[in-house]
Design an enzyme around this catalytic site. Structure first.
Site, short mmCIF file in Angstrom:
data_model
loop_
_atom_site.label_atom_id
_atom_site.label_comp_id
_atom_site.label_asym_id
_atom_site.label_seq_id
_atom_site.Cartn_x
_atom_site.Cartn_y
_atom_site.Cartn_z
N TYR A 134 0.84 -1.20 0.00
CA TYR A 134 0.00 0.00 0.00
C TYR A 134 0.88 1.25 0.00
CZ TYR A 134 -4.36 2.52 1.02
OH TYR A 134 -5.46 3.34 0.95
N TYR A 144 -5.77 5.28 -7.26
CA TYR A 144 -6.02 5.15 -5.82
C TYR A 144 -7.45 4.70 -5.62
CZ TYR A 144 -6.64 6.43 -0.91
OH TYR A 144 -6.91 6.41 0.44
#
Length: 380
Positions: A284, A334
């Site tokens: 991430y 994202y």
């Protein structure tokens, strides 16, 4: 684990989708079911994020899913990504549902922008310790952490920038990435403007519109479906001591992410593998400093050693631990980490645009700085 990922689907990734978040969710789920060779009538479970605006019953209604026997939501923004798959796998393993779809869809650029100061968030008890001091955005909150990490271990802005360069390099050859054909250099990173020192513009992930969905079912059923199943070998959640949301500044050591350490121990124990067995890492990457710290928490290198590990070239596609072959959230989009799980599935299937050779195990992590989650995915 007795569950597998059998379908992935996504909308295009944009800055202005021109349609509702519900439509994005429906499109992504329909695409994932088509990928798996399933129909909406096969679905009896749905899992999403508490932040998602699309109610499970609304998604079911739009797609013609007749009945739900399981529906669940997971807290903490990006930290929920891998946990949605964990929830789905547990539902399948316990018989609560037979086919569960995980989804996340939003207009995060054209609609509600998470990166801006929120007056509503300021009254939250956790935030009341930091908002009055000017720490009102995720970038500012991570900057505090990053500054201390630099002080303790001698890391520099260039060390963070190498993560951005790698992600953008991989995105440049991914036609689905927002930054397709737009790589950057370390000089580009160093000349990008400050957002919250020591974070520059190119240390911060995008704001994207789009949706991603994932289909989970039993391994037994998966073997009769369209795609080769991707086994969920391990799934874990983690929250650390003195955990706050993005502002865990009251721990004895500000330079660690102990919640990711909790996840790491769970993943290695469940899967029976070690960091040296991981072929691809989908980490991430909402902010570059947290990628370095994850490498340390997950056991790929020692405390404070991540900058040397990154500089060695280990994260390149031909390195010992290829990072985010799709371009990550810095380069592709994202979508709160859900697009990273989809990339992990493609890597195991052998169908990724930037395919790594001989992939057996892929590690995926969800949002960092908050209670988080992770997965180990593998071939059957």
């Amino acid at each position: 684990m007795t569950a597998a990922l059998v379908g992935i689907g996504a909308t295009e990734f944009s800055k202005d989708s021109g349609r509702s978040e519900l439509q994005l969710a429906a499109e992504a789920v329909r695409a994932a079911l088509a990928d798996a060779g399933l129909e909406p009538s096969d679905v009896d479970g749905l899992v999403s994020f508490t932040m998602d605006t699309n109610a499970e019953i609304a998604v079911a209604r739009e797609l013609g899913i007749p009945e739900l026997t399981f529906f669940s939501r997971v807290h903490y923004g990006g930290g929920a990504a891998c946990a949605t798959v964990q929830q789905a796998a547990m539902a399948v393993a316990t018989g609560a549902a037979s086919v569960v779809v995980c989804y996340r869809a939003f207009n995060e650029r054209s609609g509600h922008r998470f990166g801006q100061v929120s007056a509503a968030a300021a009254v939250n008890v956790d935030n009341s310790w930091s908002y009055p001091m000017g720490l009102g955005t995720p970038a500012a909150m991570v900057a505090m952490f990053a500054q201390r990490y630099m002080y303790e271990y001698g890391a520099t802005s260039e060390d963070f920038g190498r993560i951005a360069v790698i992600d953008r390099k991989h995105a440049a050859t991914n036609p689905h990435a927002w930054f397709h054909e737009r790589p950057i250099t370390l000089d580009d990173h160093q000349s990008s403007r400050w957002i919250a020192e020591p974070l520059r513009l190119l240390d911060c992930c995008q704001e994207s519109d789009g949706g991603v969905a994932l289909v989970v079912t039993s391994l037994e059923r998966a073997r009769s479906l369209r795609q080769s199943p991707v086994v969920i070998r391990a799934a874990a959640q983690g929250s650390g001591r003195d955990q706050f949301t993005m502002t865990s500044y009251y721990r004895d050591d500000l330079t660690q992410l102990p919640e990711m350490g909790v996840v790491a121990r769970g993943l290695w124990r469940q899967s029976g593998i070690t960091p040296s067995d991981v072929d691809v890492a989908v980490l991430y990457d909402h902010f570059t400093p947290f990628v370095l710290v994850q490498l340390e928490e997950l056991g790929f290198c020692g405390r404070g050693e991540a900058r040397g590990f990154v500089a060695s070239g280990a994260l390149e596609l031909d390195g010992s631990l290829p990072l985010n072959p799709h371009g990550g959230q810095l380069g592709e989009a994202y979508i709160h980490g859900m697009n990273g799980i989809a990339e992990a599935v493609r890597q195991v299937r052998g169908t990724a645009v930037n395919q790594v050779a001989d992939v057996e195990h892929v590690l995926v992590t969800a949002g960092t700085g908050v209670p988080t989650s992770g997965l180990v995915l593998g071939a059957p």
